[in-house]
Design a protein around this motif. Sequence first.
Motif, PDB file in Angstrom:
ATOM      1  N   VAL A 133      -8.378  43.643 -34.751  1.00 52.97           N
ATOM      2  CA  VAL A 133      -9.145  44.886 -34.837  1.00 52.97           C
ATOM      3  C   VAL A 133      -8.683  45.664 -36.072  1.00 52.97           C
ATOM      4  O   VAL A 133      -7.577  46.201 -36.097  1.00 52.97           O
ATOM      5  N   LEU A 144      -3.748  46.165 -31.170  1.00 53.67           N
ATOM      6  CA  LEU A 144      -5.110  46.022 -31.688  1.00 53.67           C
ATOM      7  C   LEU A 144      -5.108  45.248 -33.007  1.00 53.67           C
ATOM      8  O   LEU A 144      -5.935  44.340 -33.206  1.00 53.67           O
ATOM      9  N   ARG A 175     -17.737  42.822 -33.865  1.00 55.52           N
ATOM     10  CA  ARG A 175     -16.592  43.336 -34.612  1.00 55.52           C
ATOM     11  C   ARG A 175     -16.525  44.831 -34.335  1.00 55.52           C
ATOM     12  O   ARG A 175     -17.463  45.565 -34.626  1.00 55.52           O
ATOM     13  N   ILE A 176     -15.425  45.280 -33.769  1.00 54.72           N
ATOM     14  CA  ILE A 176     -15.269  46.695 -33.431  1.00 54.72           C
ATOM     15  C   ILE A 176     -15.283  47.526 -34.710  1.00 54.72           C
ATOM     16  O   ILE A 176     -14.562  47.238 -35.664  1.00 54.72           O
ATOM     17  N   VAL A 221     -10.860  43.322 -25.944  1.00 58.33           N
ATOM     18  CA  VAL A 221     -11.081  43.007 -27.364  1.00 58.33           C
ATOM     19  C   VAL A 221     -11.584  41.577 -27.517  1.00 58.33           C
ATOM     20  O   VAL A 221     -12.553  41.309 -28.255  1.00 58.33           O
TER      21      VAL A 221
END
Length: 312
Positions: free
Chosen positions: A222, A217, A184-185, A175
Amino acid sequence: MRKTMAVGLAALIAIYFLGGMSARREIFPWPQLSALKKQVVGEKVGAPSRYTFDDKERLIGDESKTLVTCPAQTDRTAVLLILGQSNAANYGGQRHRSNYGARVVNAFDKKCFVAASPLLGSTNTRGEYWTLLANNLIASGQNDNVILAPLAYSGSEVARWAADGDFNPVLVDTVKQLQDSGYRITNVLWVQGEADLVIGTTAEAYQERFMSMVNTLRQHGVEAPVYISIASKCLEPSNGGFKEHIPDNAVVRAQLALSKSGHGIREGVNSDALLDGDDRYDDCHFGSTGGEKASQAWLNLLRSDGRLESSR
């Protein structure tokens, strides 16, 4: 003369059988002779390979990869963090490569490579269907660029991804590498559960450990939806599985409950129901048709949710 020959033959036979027994049981003089040979001749060097693996057998290098500049993320870029076990890793029965050059990349170790099976970041060197999904996302008009960031380990139980598991630090590092690369996920895709069915993980334990991973996460920035697949089917002892599959099991009940629990968790592809026996080349792993079906199902899901998000 005959007596001498008979004695010599008997001695040769005795030496032959003594040598065989010594080698099989690793007793004198085999270990000593083997060590002496290594000192004189040296270790046998294996044939060179284009692949490099880490200490957990994850693919971290491939000499055939094409290094490119990482594309800048826009509102039409999908950044997919792909997690799970073998059916999320490089165990597919068909390889794929980007149809769009550097518009579909495999992000790994703060670098980008034109996406092509096998993908860096997961175990094994066979095929996968995530590159096919990326091609289809662009072909459908959903996205202009797709960043694939896989992290999948064959046979991994959900406990190993939880906060105290050995994969959790690797997840955090992955990450951070994406974030350091300016990404950016946008979606987390989880394909796992077969190993936990085999070892008898309870529904409650599965939910607790999965939520621990999700919390990791969230704690590291995230905010993307986490799609949890309905995946528990991997048959035959050769794959570490059972002879027959029972669809209503503790792992599936946990996955369905998690997909309805909120926390940004959504139901992913139900590969247990989607794929039949012909779609798995060894009764467990996705063959060519299995990968195509799974890819299409993920495409439909992401496109539908994308339209939902854009309408809000």
